[in-house]
Design an enzyme around this catalytic site. Structure first.
Site, PDB file in Angstrom:
ATOM      1  N   SER A  77       0.748  -9.094   0.952  1.00 29.34           N
ATOM      2  CA  SER A  77      -0.716  -9.130   1.017  1.00 29.34           C
ATOM      3  C   SER A  77      -1.117  -8.985   2.471  1.00 29.34           C
ATOM      4  O   SER A  77      -0.430  -9.505   3.361  1.00 29.34           O
ATOM      5  CB  SER A  77      -1.220 -10.477   0.480  1.00 29.34           C
ATOM      6  OG  SER A  77      -2.552 -10.715   0.904  1.00 29.34           O
TER       7      SER A  77
ATOM      8  N   HIS B  68       0.848  -1.216   0.000  1.00 30.92           N
ATOM      9  CA  HIS B  68       0.000   0.000   0.000  1.00 30.92           C
ATOM     10  C   HIS B  68       0.874   1.253   0.000  1.00 30.92           C
ATOM     11  O   HIS B  68       0.551   2.243  -0.667  1.00 30.92           O
ATOM     12  CB  HIS B  68      -0.881   0.042   1.246  1.00 30.92           C
ATOM     13  CG  HIS B  68      -1.862  -1.083   1.362  1.00 30.92           C
ATOM     14  ND1 HIS B  68      -1.745  -2.078   2.297  1.00 30.92           N
ATOM     15  CD2 HIS B  68      -2.980  -1.363   0.639  1.00 30.92           C
ATOM     16  CE1 HIS B  68      -2.758  -2.918   2.170  1.00 30.92           C
ATOM     17  NE2 HIS B  68      -3.515  -2.522   1.183  1.00 30.92           N
TER      18      HIS B  68
ATOM     19  N   GLY C  32      -2.778  -1.556  -7.298  1.00 34.82           N
ATOM     20  CA  GLY C  32      -1.609  -2.420  -7.447  1.00 34.82           C
ATOM     21  C   GLY C  32      -1.803  -3.479  -8.520  1.00 34.82           C
ATOM     22  O   GLY C  32      -2.912  -3.971  -8.739  1.00 34.82           O
TER      23      GLY C  32
END
Ligand code: PAF
Length: 294
Positions: A187, A39, A149
């Site tokens: 993740s 992120h 992403g």
């Protein structure tokens, strides 16, 4: 400086309208929180391109299917706040589910063909949930640019399609996958992995890298590239990585291809223990031209 925190959708839209009226360029990074370096790379990509950076944190209930991990989806408000502060985020938009989806809510945004395969085939309704919330987030935050992403490759393709089809005045910016040093794609769900699961999960990126190596050595048959990836995963993890799909697709249409003669994505999803992971690698039509994925 601490980001401004906005919970109320109307207040968010009002802030964005005021900033736009003042001539400022707005950027949005939509997230479901539990922010990690992946992120952060989206924020770093967008920060220099905009005057005001908004990060939305919203665990979107309608993109989770029955039996998926909505209830246990990881959350860390304090960590997210610190990450946004360090990344120079101006506003965190964190609405309540009831404010996004009041009782009378009954609209859905749905992209057709691109959602038919890959994760779309295995998670019915998932992408409708994503496009519906992203459309609403765009209308509330009114960004000039929004960053997604490449890790969620199908999501990125679906959102690009939605933006083009419905003429959203938003430029979609893509950011490459961020990996751990050993190759595991970052993740939020990696937190679910036990040590043994995590070791097994490494097979996924190794499989993709092995396929890319064969591609770089001249192999163009999709079946051979998929076979190499598959064998590498099984050699590494045995049956601890239960593949849901491993496909070689046209990078734009996401249709499976026989020969890699255009920009291509090799995409996979697997269950490792109880955790569902996805990963992919992009093969440029000219292998010398890429360097996006390590
Ligand atoms: O990628 C995600 O985290 C989510 O799917 C998104 C784009 C924030 C929509 O809920």
């Amino acid at each position: 400086m601490n980001p401004k925190i906005i919970h109320d959708p109307e207040a968010m839209q009002h802030w964005s309208l005021t900033e736009r009226a003042a001539g400022r360029i707005l950027g949005l990074v939509p997230t479901m929180g539990y922010l990690h370096r992946g992120h952060l790379s989206l924020m770093e990509t967008l920060r220099p391109q905009v005057d005001r950076l908004v990060v939305s944190i919203f665990v979107n209930p309608i993109q989770f299917g029955a039996g998926e991990d909505l209830d246990r989806y990881p959350r860390d408000w304090d960590g997210d706040l610190a990450a946004c502060r360090n990344a120079g985020v101006d506003v965190i938009f964190a609405p309540e589910p009831a404010a996004v989806y009041p009782a009378e809510f009954q609209t859905a945004v749905s992209v057709a063909r691109l959602t038919a395969g890959l994760c779309g085939a295995l998670r019915p309704g998932h992408f409708d949930g994503v496009t519906t919330v992203v459309a609403k987030l765009f209308n509330l935050t009114l960004p000039h640019r929004a960053c997604f992403g490449e890790k969620d490759y199908q999501q990125l393709a679906v959102i690009r399609r939605m933006v083009a089809d419905l003429a959203f005045p938003v430029e979609i910016v893509a950011a490459p996958i961020v990996r751990e040093d050993d190759g595991l794609a970052l993740s939020s769900r990696n937190v679910y992995l036990s040590a043994a699961d995590r070791h097994a999960a490494l097979g996924l990126s190794r499989g993709l890298f092995a396929a890319r190596k064969r591609y770089a050595a001249g192999e163009r048959r999709a079946v051979e590239l998929a076979g190499t990836a598959h064998r590498t995963i099984v050699d590494h993890a045995g049956d601890a990585c239960a593949l849901e799909y491993l496909v070689v697709c046209d990078a734009r249409s996401l249709e499976e291809i026989v020969t890699v003669d255009r920009e291509t994505v090799i995409a996979l999803a697997a269950k490792v223990g109880r955790t569902r992971l996805i990963d992919n690698i992009i093969l440029a039509a000219n292998p010398e031209a890429t360097g996006k994925n390590p």
